[in-house]
Design an enzyme around this catalytic site. Structure first.
Site, PDB file in Angstrom:
ATOM      1  N   GLY A 151       2.986  -1.238   4.190  1.00  0.00           N
ATOM      2  CA  GLY A 151       2.994   0.186   3.864  1.00  0.00           C
ATOM      3  C   GLY A 151       4.405   0.658   3.524  1.00  0.00           C
ATOM      4  N   GLY A 152       5.045   1.307   4.507  1.00  0.00           N
ATOM      5  CA  GLY A 152       6.355   1.926   4.302  1.00  0.00           C
ATOM      6  C   GLY A 152       7.377   1.049   3.581  1.00  0.00           C
ATOM      7  N   HIS A 187      -9.077   1.080   5.595  1.00  0.00           N
ATOM      8  CA  HIS A 187      -7.771   1.304   6.221  1.00  0.00           C
ATOM      9  C   HIS A 187      -7.948   2.291   7.376  1.00  0.00           C
ATOM     10  CE1 HIS A 187      -3.699   2.558   6.925  1.00  0.00           C
ATOM     11  NE2 HIS A 187      -3.317   1.456   6.291  1.00  0.00           N
ATOM     12  N   GLY A 192       3.044   2.129  10.688  1.00  0.00           N
ATOM     13  CA  GLY A 192       4.005   3.205  10.474  1.00  0.00           C
ATOM     14  C   GLY A 192       4.787   3.594  11.717  1.00  0.00           C
ATOM     15  N   ASN A 200       0.870  -1.176   0.000  1.00  0.00           N
ATOM     16  CA  ASN A 200       0.000   0.000   0.000  1.00  0.00           C
ATOM     17  C   ASN A 200       0.909   1.229   0.000  1.00  0.00           C
ATOM     18  OD1 ASN A 200      -1.811   2.041   0.536  1.00  0.00           O
ATOM     19  ND2 ASN A 200      -2.317   1.345   2.606  1.00  0.00           N
ATOM     20  N   TRP A 201       0.952   1.901  -1.146  1.00  0.00           N
ATOM     21  CA  TRP A 201       1.886   3.039  -1.261  1.00  0.00           C
ATOM     22  C   TRP A 201       1.359   4.306  -0.601  1.00  0.00           C
ATOM     23  CZ3 TRP A 201       3.747   2.734  -7.089  1.00  0.00           C
ATOM     24  CH2 TRP A 201       4.521   1.577  -7.244  1.00  0.00           C
ATOM     25  N   LYS A 202       0.087   4.295  -0.232  1.00  0.00           N
ATOM     26  CA  LYS A 202      -0.520   5.494   0.384  1.00  0.00           C
ATOM     27  C   LYS A 202      -0.277   6.710  -0.521  1.00  0.00           C
ATOM     28  CE  LYS A 202       0.034   3.165   4.753  1.00  0.00           C
ATOM     29  NZ  LYS A 202       0.218   3.213   6.183  1.00  0.00           N
ATOM     30  N   GLU A 214      -4.897  -5.135  11.034  1.00  0.00           N
ATOM     31  CA  GLU A 214      -3.901  -4.066  11.124  1.00  0.00           C
ATOM     32  C   GLU A 214      -4.082  -3.289  12.425  1.00  0.00           C
ATOM     33  OE1 GLU A 214      -2.183  -3.012   7.055  1.00  0.00           O
ATOM     34  OE2 GLU A 214      -3.761  -1.597   7.511  1.00  0.00           O
ATOM     35  N   GLU A 263      -6.333   4.693   8.371  1.00  0.00           N
ATOM     36  CA  GLU A 263      -6.110   6.113   8.064  1.00  0.00           C
ATOM     37  C   GLU A 263      -7.358   6.750   7.467  1.00  0.00           C
ATOM     38  OE1 GLU A 263      -2.515   5.562   5.828  1.00  0.00           O
ATOM     39  OE2 GLU A 263      -1.501   4.990   7.677  1.00  0.00           O
ATOM     40  N   SER A 265       3.939  -2.269  10.234  1.00  0.00           N
ATOM     41  CA  SER A 265       5.397  -2.326  10.357  1.00  0.00           C
ATOM     42  C   SER A 265       6.010  -3.647   9.898  1.00  0.00           C
ATOM     43  CB  SER A 265       5.834  -1.987  11.786  1.00  0.00           C
ATOM     44  OG  SER A 265       5.419  -0.680  12.116  1.00  0.00           O
TER      45      SER A 265
HETATM   46  P1  PGA Z   1       3.235   0.180   7.589  1.00  0.00           P
HETATM   47  O1  PGA Z   1       1.728   0.392   7.085  1.00  0.00           O
HETATM   48  O2  PGA Z   1       3.724  -1.086   6.950  1.00  0.00           O
HETATM   49  O3  PGA Z   1       3.968   1.403   7.109  1.00  0.00           O
HETATM   50  O4  PGA Z   1       3.191   0.081   9.065  1.00  0.00           O
HETATM   51  C1  PGA Z   1       0.868  -0.701   6.942  1.00  0.00           C
HETATM   52  C2  PGA Z   1      -0.445  -0.247   6.421  1.00  0.00           C
HETATM   53  O5  PGA Z   1      -0.824   0.894   6.704  1.00  0.00           O
HETATM   54  O6  PGA Z   1      -1.135  -0.996   5.724  1.00  0.00           O
END
Ligand code: PGA
Length: 263
Positions: free
Chosen positions: A247-248, A95, A186, A9-11, A180, A97, A226
């Site tokens: 994510g990251g 998600h 993150g 997930n590149w956000k 999650e 966020e 993470s």
């Molecule tokens: P992260 O994000 O790997 O940067 O913790 C995961 C996600 O938001 O799906």
């Protein structure tokens, strides 16, 4: 036997040129002949370019969200049909966020939701995504405050009940879930693999009761929060964890390829 799945997930990251660069690099690093299914969710503006760059590879492209209506006066939104038309095959939903707590800002600043997504809007989005023929990746998970007050299981159960309400077992065949924990996203704080596996097992038992034994057996449950190449193998080896939502660490093609390799 559930096939492992790893999704990046590149956000809100990468311009079209950067996304194109990622694709070329990833293809060089990827493990040939791997059984693991792989997907990336770039920002919408890069989706067509990424789908073209990855054409002929096994990497799927998908969206980070989609609205529940087909078309109309909804400034800034994208429908599941548009996502499919642009080359998408899956869509992340719910998600953290994007989630809200019923539109109220009652979570700590660092986990403040931006888009006030609720279990009810997710229920509508899930229906629209399934109707468009996309694979939904529905996220659930608790905040630190919810975990600290012993509400982890009840929060997850409420999220699943709300989003999955009213669907038949047959309709939910394509469903993928992602556990999650909000506090692990993150932050570099990864959930203990035993605990992540316990929650995945809990999700599976909920599916058995609320949907069907078939769906509880076939649904892939990913872990997200993470995930890195250094912890992926341990997490993915857990019996109820079928891969990851990354994510990251997915922004670096070599690191992402290593995570896929760990599955
Ligand atoms: P992260 O994000 O790997 O940067 O913790 C995961 C996600 O938001 O799906």
């Amino acid at each position: 036997m559930r096939r492992k799945l790893v999704v990046g997930n590149w956000k809100m990251n990468k311009t079209v040129a950067e996304a194109d660069d990622w694709c070329w690099n990833y293809v060089e690093h990827q493990l040939i002949g791997s059984e693991t299914e792989v997907g990336v969710a770039p920002p919408y503006l890069g989706l067509v370019a990424v789908a073209e760059s990855l054409y002929g590879t096994d990497v799927m492209v998908g969206g980070q969200d989609a609205f529940w209506l087909e078309s109309g006066a909804y400034t800034g939104l994208v429908s599941p049909t548009m996502l499919k038309d642009a080359g998408g095959s899956f869509c992340i939903l719910g998600h953290s966020e994007r989630r809200g707590r019923f539109g109220k800002l009652e979570v700590p600043e660092e986990t403040l939701p931006y888009f006030s997504e609720t279990d009810a809007t997710l229920n509508l989005k899930l229906a629209a995504v399934l109707k468009a023929g996309l694979t939904p990746i529905l996220c659930c998970g608790e905040t630190q405050a919810e975990r600290d007050s012993g509400m982890t299981d009840s929060v997850i159960e409420r999220q699943l009940r709300g989003a999955l309400h009213g669907f038949t077992s047959k309709e939910l065949q394509p469903l993928v879930l992602a556990y999650e924990p909000v506090w692990a996203i993150g932050t570099g704080k990864v959930c203990d693999s035993g605990e992540a596996s316990r929650i995945s097992g809990f999700i599976r038992s909920h599916l058995k009761v609320a949907v069907s034994t078939k769906v509880s057996r076939s649904t892939r449950i990913l872990y997200g929060g993470s995930v890195k190449s250094s912890n992926a193998a341990e997490l993915f080896a857990m019996p109820d964890i079928d891969g990851g939502l990354v994510g990251g660490a997915s922004l670096d093609p070599a690191e992402f390829a290593k995570i896929v390799g760990a599955a």
